[in-house]
Design a protein around this motif. Structure first.
Motif, mmCIF file in Angstrom:
data_model
loop_
_atom_site.group_PDB
_atom_site.id
_atom_site.type_symbol
_atom_site.label_atom_id
_atom_site.label_comp_id
_atom_site.label_asym_id
_atom_site.label_seq_id
_atom_site.Cartn_x
_atom_site.Cartn_y
_atom_site.Cartn_z
ATOM 1 N N ARG A 197 -2.978 46.279 -18.701
ATOM 2 C CA ARG A 197 -3.571 46.867 -17.500
ATOM 3 C C ARG A 197 -4.118 45.783 -16.583
ATOM 4 O O ARG A 197 -3.999 45.872 -15.347
ATOM 5 N N HIS A 198 -4.711 44.760 -17.171
ATOM 6 C CA HIS A 198 -5.356 43.705 -16.384
ATOM 7 C C HIS A 198 -4.321 42.841 -15.658
ATOM 8 O O HIS A 198 -4.420 42.636 -14.445
ATOM 9 N N TYR A 199 -3.337 42.361 -16.393
ATOM 10 C CA TYR A 199 -2.409 41.405 -15.805
ATOM 11 C C TYR A 199 -1.344 42.065 -14.929
ATOM 12 O O TYR A 199 -0.726 41.398 -14.093
ATOM 13 N N LEU A 200 -1.119 43.375 -15.096
ATOM 14 C CA LEU A 200 -0.133 44.082 -14.275
ATOM 15 C C LEU A 200 -0.804 45.145 -13.406
ATOM 16 O O LEU A 200 -0.175 46.139 -13.033
ATOM 17 N N SER A 201 -2.084 44.954 -13.096
ATOM 18 C CA SER A 201 -2.830 45.996 -12.380
ATOM 19 C C SER A 201 -2.192 46.349 -11.046
ATOM 20 O O SER A 201 -2.068 47.524 -10.690
ATOM 21 N N GLN A 202 -1.787 45.346 -10.283
ATOM 22 C CA GLN A 202 -1.214 45.621 -8.970
ATOM 23 C C GLN A 202 0.100 46.376 -9.100
ATOM 24 O O GLN A 202 0.358 47.345 -8.368
ATOM 25 N N TRP A 203 0.938 45.959 -10.030
ATOM 26 C CA TRP A 203 2.221 46.639 -10.236
ATOM 27 C C TRP A 203 2.005 48.076 -10.708
ATOM 28 O O TRP A 203 2.644 49.015 -10.214
ATOM 29 N N ILE A 204 1.097 48.268 -11.657
ATOM 30 C CA ILE A 204 0.842 49.603 -12.215
ATOM 31 C C ILE A 204 0.368 50.561 -11.134
ATOM 32 O O ILE A 204 0.836 51.694 -11.027
ATOM 33 N N GLU A 205 -0.568 50.115 -10.288
ATOM 34 C CA GLU A 205 -1.110 50.994 -9.258
ATOM 35 C C GLU A 205 -0.145 51.208 -8.102
ATOM 36 O O GLU A 205 -0.352 52.097 -7.279
ATOM 37 N N GLY A 206 0.927 50.429 -8.078
ATOM 38 C CA GLY A 206 1.905 50.573 -7.002
ATOM 39 C C GLY A 206 3.063 51.492 -7.327
ATOM 40 O O GLY A 206 3.915 51.748 -6.471
ATOM 41 N N GLN A 207 3.129 52.008 -8.562
ATOM 42 C CA GLN A 207 4.249 52.872 -8.960
ATOM 43 C C GLN A 207 3.926 54.341 -8.698
ATOM 44 O O GLN A 207 2.769 54.755 -8.729
ATOM 45 N N LEU A 208 4.970 55.135 -8.461
ATOM 46 C CA LEU A 208 4.815 56.570 -8.162
ATOM 47 C C LEU A 208 4.850 57.381 -9.465
ATOM 48 O O LEU A 208 5.790 58.129 -9.729
ATOM 49 N N TRP A 209 3.802 57.241 -10.248
ATOM 50 C CA TRP A 209 3.759 57.946 -11.539
ATOM 51 C C TRP A 209 3.726 59.458 -11.334
ATOM 52 O O TRP A 209 4.314 60.212 -12.118
ATOM 53 N N ASP A 210 3.041 59.925 -10.298
ATOM 54 C CA ASP A 210 2.919 61.370 -10.078
ATOM 55 C C ASP A 210 4.225 62.010 -9.643
ATOM 56 O O ASP A 210 4.342 63.243 -9.647
ATOM 57 N N ALA A 211 5.201 61.188 -9.252
ATOM 58 C CA ALA A 211 6.478 61.752 -8.811
ATOM 59 C C ALA A 211 7.334 62.217 -9.983
ATOM 60 O O ALA A 211 8.377 62.840 -9.778
ATOM 61 N N ILE A 212 6.908 61.916 -11.204
ATOM 62 C CA ILE A 212 7.680 62.289 -12.392
ATOM 63 C C ILE A 212 7.084 63.537 -13.012
ATOM 64 O O ILE A 212 5.894 63.584 -13.324
#
Length: 758
Positions: free
Chosen positions: A31-46
């Motif tokens: 979560r820490h090292y990929l925070s920007q990538w994680i928060e940039g994905q459209l998880w709710d679209a699935i």
């Protein structure tokens, strides 16, 4: 990365809750090292419940692993070497965990992000400078968490006391066995010579007396320990009951109430994360205390000491069983082998009998297909759920209706029930819960009346009511809140009903002419007025009219409502008063009073029958059928005599962005058909309705009159005016002309115009 930055600032219990989200299933380092990538994905679209979405989840898993590997490769130096190994290990671990179930990864990350956002939001609210005080919700949560801490300390205290009691009892038993050994020695002395007996017996008698005196004192001490422990357990169980009552009877009921209002378009009821956490803490604390009470009972059976302790322990055992039973039957408890859930449809009367614990003999009011489902445990979120994906109603059995009640007023509910064991089959529970009321319909024409029944129930049901009692009448402001909530949800708009709109609705509902909102604040509206009795002079109810407005707006008018282009809730007289003070060509859009789901255009123009006099004209109402042929914006574009949207906005400024682009030129000798709205020329100085050749205006191309219809045979001659007695245009007639044009335009160009020239 905003959420993660704020999450790192959390403190106390909030920080602990955030940290508990992570583990082997999803390491916090990822979560820490990929925070920007994680928060940039459209998880709710699935859609987690759609297996077809698995390929999207698979791609996200692969991208996550690739991001981790890339991050690992860029680590340098001594510290970077260790981090490189760790991140590479996490990449392999996540691939191994979620490769066969990538949707679970999406579920896990969605849960993490939702919880972090909630914790950050709560922390932000609690630290905002509003008098330096936390809001009431945060205070309530703090009280609940403090009570859990008190329960934890009490449970730890009784655990320590129980261990001390067990230790003392074990030592007591050792001493008791010593007294038995001394007694055996004294008994065996009867076989000794008198001299030996006289020599040894006094010492043994003294020792026996000492041990027996100690045993007497220690027995009293043990009894006191047992009573003290029982009193502490009583205190703990009292606090447990209080805490459970707050969570189940207050918080859970409020959540269900929010869920009910969400059915009317209210704000989402929110997740169950907090309630789930509280219920899990309750279950853990209850179980620990139950085990302690059982151990205390075992110690009593191991060493019976006369006194009231037996009755006290029986009472404690009964109380703790009642508490855990109440928790289990009110919530879902996770177990290793998830149970199967069954769904049954039952009537209102059967629901009442069920809640009264009356024997319903497994009665149902219909047959549901595919009504059994195995519950699934999602380890990443700690939730247990069942999804009935193919459930359908095959048969319904209706009850005898009361008075004027219609089939769309008859309420049913879906009963969900399951059975499972707890604590190694030690306790077996029957779990039952009821859905919100449902109405069974057999045709789409019944939908609006059924919706009214559900809306009234969702809006005005009291928590904990007897199924499914609702008040027969409510205050007008209460109803306003309910229909405004429903309107905004259906139209999907932030623009709700204004005070002027609500006054218009009150005038319609109560047949009143008052424009003062205060006149309606203490008025009540009955269910019969809402959706049983027709409005005066109409063949539809208040709700049926309002529901028609919502449906029309939702399907065809949403952008115009959001733009503020539709006044809507204005009657014919109000429209006339508003328009007569404006220049000719000013128009407004209002919902029809006389037709369900209709909207009309009213505009001010010269009276063709009386020079120098102006009047307000009204088109016959448009309905969904009309807008399926041509949109509102295009119809307004067609009518060139409409110039300004009330009060003074040029119509193209408001509607041009919604106009349909012009058609392309003819291809292969064919002209593409186009429908345009036309109305009779109403501004001619002295129209002659008996001439048989009325003039028309082509409002799509030019404000000038079009040549008489017999010239090219495009418009059929009409002997009757298309105005009704009130000066309203009949759109069916005008659209017949448009359809005739369309039919002609479908013909090849050569044959169409060649025939005319010959």
């Amino acid at each position: 990365m905003a959420v993660w930055i704020q999450a790192q600032q959390l403190q106390g219990d909030a920080l602990h809750q955030m940290q508990s989200l992570y583990g082997q299933h999803f390491p916090i380092e990822v979560r820490h090292y990929l925070s920007q990538w994680i928060e940039g994905q459209l998880w709710d679209a699935i859609d987690l419940e759609n297996p077809a979405e698995e390929f999207k989840a698979k791609r996200l898993l692969e991208s996550l692993i690739q991001e981790l590997q890339n991050k690992a490769e860029h680590q340098v130096g001594e510290d970077g070497f260790l981090l490189k190994i760790k991140l590479g290990h996490y990449a392999s671990q996540l691939k191994s965990t979620y490769d066969r179930c990538p949707l679970e990864l999406v579920r896990c990350i969605k849960h993490i992000l939702y919880t972090e956002q909630r914790l950050v939001r709560e922390a932000t609210n609690s630290s905002s400078p509003v008098g330096g005080m936390m809001d009431s919700m945060s205070q309530k949560y703090q009280q609940i968490n403090q009570a859990f801490e008190e329960l934890r300390l009490l449970t730890q205290d009784t655990e320590n006391d129980l261990r001390k009691l067990q230790h003392n009892q074990e030592y007591f038993i050792i001493q008791y066995q010593e007294s038995l050994r001394i007694q055996a020695q004294l008994t065996s002395m009867s076989t000794l010579p008198p001299a030996d007996r006289q020599l040894r017996e006094p010492a043994l008698l003294n020792k026996r007396a000492t041990v027996e005196a100690w045993l007497t004192r220690e027995a009293n001490t043990l009894q006191k320990y047992r009573l003290d422990l029982a009193e502490k357990h009583q205190k703990t169980l009292q606090l447990l009951r209080k805490q459970q009552t707050i969570i189940l009877d207050d918080e859970l009921i409020q959540w269900k109430r929010r869920q009910q209002l969400a059915g009317n378009g209210g704000p989402p009821e929110g997740g169950l994360d907090i309630l789930q956490s509280w219920c899990e803490k309750l279950a853990e604390t209850i179980w620990q205390n139950r085990q302690q009470i059982r151990r205390a009972e075992h110690l009593r059976q191991q060493l019976p000491i006369p006194g009231p302790i037996e009755e006290l322990l029986n009472e404690l055992s009964s109380t703790i069983t009642d508490i855990i039973s109440a928790l289990v039957t009110s919530t879902f408890i996770i177990e290793k082998q998830p149970p199967q859930v069954k769904a049954t449809i039952i009537s209102e009367q059967q629901a009442k009998a069920l809640l009264k614990n009356e024997n319903t003999r497994n009665d149902s009011s219909g047959e549901i297909l595919n009504n059994n489902c195995v519950m699934e445990y999602h380890q990443t979120t700690g939730t247990l759920s069942a999804h009935f994906r193919n459930m359908s109603l095959k048969r319904i059995k209706r009850s005898d209706r009361r008075g004027a009640e219609s089939v769309t007023e008859e309420k049913f509910t879906i009963l969900f029930e399951s059975q499972f064991s707890f604590g190694g089959n030690e306790l077996v529970f029957q779990v039952k819960t009821l859905s919100l009321p449902v109405v069974v319909i057999v045709h789409g024409s019944q939908d609006n009346n059924a919706t009214a029944t559900v809306l009234w129930d969702n809006a005005f049901a009291e928590p904990g009511r007897v199924p499914f009692l609702v008040p027969d009448k409510v205050l007008w402001p209460q109803l306003c809140d309910a229909i405004n909530m429903k309107y905004k949800a259906e139209v999907q708009s932030n623009r709700g009903l204004s005070e002027e709109n609500l006054v218009f609705l009150a005038q319609k509902a109560f047949s009143s002419s008052s424009n003062n909102p205060d006149d309606y604040r203490n008025m009540t509206m009955t269910w019969s007025q809402f959706n049983r009795e027709s409005l005066p002079g109409r063949n539809f109810t208040f709700w049926q009219w309002f529901d028609g407005v919502m449906e029309l707006t939702k399907k065809h008018l949403k952008p115009h409502w959001n733009d503020g282009a539709i006044l809507g809730f204005v009657n014919k007289q109000q429209a006339q008063d508003m328009l007569m003070s404006k220049p000719n060509g000013t128009f407004l859009l209002r919902f029809s009073d006389s037709e369900i789901g209709g909207i009309t255009i009213a505009w001010v123009a010269e009276n063709p029958n009386k020079a120098g006099e102006r009047m307000v004209w009204n088109l016959m109402p448009y309905t969904t059928k009309d807008f399926s042929i041509r949109s509102l914006a295009d119809r307004i574009s067609d009518l060139n005599h409409l110039l300004f949207l009330y009060p003074d906005r040029p119509k193209d400024e408001v509607f041009s962005k919604y106009y349909t682009p012009p058609l392309s030129k003819a291809v292969d000798g064919y002209v593409k058909p186009q429908i345009k709205q036309v109305v009779p020329e109403f501004t001619t100085a002295n129209p002659d309705p008996t001439s048989g050749n009325p003039t028309y205006m082509d409002h799509g191309a030019s404000p000038a009159p079009v040549s008489h219809p017999h010239t090219y045979g495009i418009f059929p001659p009409m002997s009757d005016s298309m105005l009704d007695a009130d000066g309203d245009f009949d759109l069916d007639d005008t659209m017949d002309v448009a359809r005739h044009v369309e039919e002609l335009l479908r013909r090849p160009v050569e044959s169409q115009w060649g025939g005319q020239q010959s």
